[in-house]
Design an enzyme around this catalytic site. Sequence first.
Site, PDB file in Angstrom:
ATOM      1  N   ASN A 199       0.800  -1.226   0.000  1.00  0.00           N
ATOM      2  CA  ASN A 199       0.000   0.000   0.000  1.00  0.00           C
ATOM      3  C   ASN A 199       0.833   1.276   0.000  1.00  0.00           C
ATOM      4  O   ASN A 199       0.293   2.365   0.113  1.00  0.00           O
ATOM      5  CB  ASN A 199      -0.938   0.023   1.212  1.00  0.00           C
ATOM      6  CG  ASN A 199      -1.960  -1.094   1.156  1.00  0.00           C
ATOM      7  OD1 ASN A 199      -2.082  -1.875   2.076  1.00  0.00           O
ATOM      8  ND2 ASN A 199      -2.660  -1.192   0.045  1.00  0.00           N
ATOM      9  N   GLU A 488       2.162  13.393   4.553  1.00  0.00           N
ATOM     10  CA  GLU A 488       3.475  12.866   4.154  1.00  0.00           C
ATOM     11  C   GLU A 488       4.543  13.864   4.599  1.00  0.00           C
ATOM     12  O   GLU A 488       5.368  14.330   3.804  1.00  0.00           O
ATOM     13  CB  GLU A 488       3.562  12.618   2.635  1.00  0.00           C
ATOM     14  CG  GLU A 488       2.562  11.616   2.115  1.00  0.00           C
ATOM     15  CD  GLU A 488       1.159  12.214   1.950  1.00  0.00           C
ATOM     16  OE1 GLU A 488       1.062  13.369   1.532  1.00  0.00           O
ATOM     17  OE2 GLU A 488       0.175  11.534   2.281  1.00  0.00           O
ATOM     18  N   GLU A 512      -7.488   6.813   6.327  1.00  0.00           N
ATOM     19  CA  GLU A 512      -7.646   6.471   4.908  1.00  0.00           C
ATOM     20  C   GLU A 512      -7.295   5.008   4.601  1.00  0.00           C
ATOM     21  O   GLU A 512      -7.869   4.411   3.703  1.00  0.00           O
ATOM     22  CB  GLU A 512      -6.805   7.405   4.044  1.00  0.00           C
ATOM     23  CG  GLU A 512      -5.306   7.285   4.314  1.00  0.00           C
ATOM     24  CD  GLU A 512      -4.489   8.387   3.638  1.00  0.00           C
ATOM     25  OE1 GLU A 512      -4.955   9.531   3.610  1.00  0.00           O
ATOM     26  OE2 GLU A 512      -3.389   8.094   3.152  1.00  0.00           O
TER      27      GLU A 512
HETATM   28  C1  NOJ Z   1      -2.666  11.338   0.978  1.00  0.00           C
HETATM   29  C2  NOJ Z   1      -3.262  12.081   2.109  1.00  0.00           C
HETATM   30  O1  NOJ Z   1      -2.919  11.502   3.337  1.00  0.00           O
HETATM   31  C3  NOJ Z   1      -4.744  12.108   1.935  1.00  0.00           C
HETATM   32  O2  NOJ Z   1      -5.367  12.679   3.055  1.00  0.00           O
HETATM   33  C4  NOJ Z   1      -5.061  12.846   0.667  1.00  0.00           C
HETATM   34  O3  NOJ Z   1      -6.442  12.762   0.448  1.00  0.00           O
HETATM   35  C5  NOJ Z   1      -4.338  12.250  -0.533  1.00  0.00           C
HETATM   36  N1  NOJ Z   1      -2.958  12.061  -0.236  1.00  0.00           N
HETATM   37  C6  NOJ Z   1      -4.433  13.148  -1.745  1.00  0.00           C
HETATM   38  O4  NOJ Z   1      -3.711  14.327  -1.523  1.00  0.00           O
END
Ligand code: NOJ
Length: 710
Positions: A199, A488, A512
């Site tokens: 992932n 990130e 997420e």
């Molecule tokens: C990863 C992020 O953690 C998430 O919150 C976001 O929706 C997506 N990237 C797209 O930017």
Amino acid sequence: MNRKISLFLSTIILLTVLISCSKQAETTVSSPDGTIEVSFNLSATGQPSYTVMHKQEMIIDTSYMSFDFKDVPSLKDGFELVSSDMKTIDTSWDMPWGEQATVQNKYNELTLRLKETGQSARSLNIVFRVFDDGLGFRYEIPAMEGVSEVLVMDENTQFNLTGDHRVWWQPGDWDIYEHLYNETNFSEIDAIAKRDHPNLIATYIPENAVNTPVTMKTDNGLYLSFHEADLTNYSGMTLKVNNDTFEMESELVGSERLGGKAKVELPFNTPWRTIQIEENAGDLIESKMLLNLNEPNAIGDVSYFTPMKYVGIWWEMHIGKSTWDMEGSQDMSTYIEGQQGSKTHGATTENAKRYIDFAAANGIKGLLVEGWNTGWDQWINTDDREGVFDFMTPYPDYDFDEVMAYAKEKGVEVIMHHETSAAPRTYEKQMEEAYNFMKANNMNSVKTGYVGKIIPEGEYHHGQWMVNHYEKVLTKAAAKKIAINAHEPIKATGKRRTYPNAIAREGLRGQEFNAWATDGGNPPEHLSIVAFTRMLSGPIDFTPGVFNIKFDEFKPDNQVNTTLAHQLALYVVIYSPIQMACDLPEHYMLEGEIHPAFQFIADVGVDWDATEVLDAEVADHVVIARKEKGTGNWFVGGISDENSRTVSVKFDFLEEGKTYIATIYKDAADAHYETNPEAYEIENMDITYTSEIEINMAAGGGFAISLMQK
Ligand code: NOJ
Ligand code: CA
């Protein structure tokens, strides 16, 4: 006595700075309460080392310290101790927002001034600050003759443990902190086995090392957590593991472009290497040592940001109801190209208005809109991600001005979204214009993102080059009066004290993953570990609040592995001045009415006068009470791991003589994260400081209590 003079004198007494400089240089320093003792030593060859004792028990055995540079001899041995200074500091400072209003900063500091005995006679200072709840130390590398900057090839700071402790760790990944935590004995840590996670699109684990904070429990029941504070102009530190000797050693994140770890101009102070030492797990959470090891607020007034809860066009993309791009091709769960037109765009004018209506009607202040700007059709499946976004151009089906006007009319603040696609050079060029555009539209905060391998190649998310980028963003944003919620990110190291506009960050496996991870999502114990590891470093944008736990309509194979009551508890358990109510508006409705449990999300505070951990054990459960700033109301949240358990909550933290109206949101008797996750009960009662109640948490469950003053 004249008030001013007495204030002056008491300030001096408060900041008692005792500088003692005797002939026999001091080499031992204790915590103010005497429980922790750090001793400095020079080996027979003149190499610096230290030990740490806690109440007569050796915690860190002789651990050596040295630096290797490119084309410059190592700073390693041949040292003599020239002098040492001892200082005592006891002061306090106020947080603009935080877990508590005021922070006490109390420690003893020992500075050791070393000099090489040989011809080169270079200097090195080592500074220890010892608090009641742990210690930090850093190196001060003074100027060297004829050398204005050094390329650090290795920092070799050892942490020599005294047993095969139980450890909660994640691999020392140079690119991402989004691994699950593992629980093993120290001798069993195997980061290499965690390589190539399905992932993660950017991950690099070069050796058997762990990321920090890494937390441990000794056989004697003592809790240790290792991290760093004030990571500035340097690389993030991972800790290399020697399974056999129980030794850890600093391993800095490198850069192939640099051909080393960090390039620094001399003189230079490294970040603080920190060890939290606590007898109770909950005290790890209450500790403010990492913040105290950072510099005071450098950006002044930050009232442009108000702590708040927010909803967002976000979860619907993660569960695959809609997409970021307008063609309907991007799906976070698959990253597969060419699914053209299979879904609809999430960020439309109409949909944004729907969320605004929901927020305005239900006491939520903010709205995040992802996928509002062009570029999402190219952001991930391409090697050339430089400049795919401009942060100014909305998709044609998103009428930016209309949405902003509607939000304003309804009293909702829109949060900007800047997904940089890990192209920081481009972002640095865009910041000025993008931030001006935000301010022209009354936007005060932005969620940034750095998905993917860093461009240019050879740099990593956690290396010096990116550390400096994240800091540039904070200072640039501060100058424009903008707050940053970075995804990130580089790990938090307490810099929010210096830059309070660093409101929150991701830097962990967030909600997420429950939407799309192919490994079953976050296990029920995830946040009972996060609370004692990642959360020790600072605020988390975890995005709690899923009510539709199974979302079978969209993802029959995924679910959130907690109960609904556990989701409510996270608003208290996890600290952040910005907390999302992440589920879809329709999932917060029940038969045309707002879901009764949503009342807790509407009520719960986001800024606190005080925090108390009531009951906690790493990876099992955690119960936290927080007092809301400004109202005097208290909120309590408790979460359990995969086991059901009963906790007893004593309310002796409440104000004596007052009665509070308590609303208790808890798991129903037959709730279970797998089989019956949405079953909850709401109970009302009067509570005073003498009250005590027992609450059962289901497997993967939890509870939340609001305590409003009568
Ligand atoms: C990863 C992020 O953690 C998430 O919150 C976001 O929706 C997506 N990237 C797209 O930017
Ligand atoms: Ca457990």
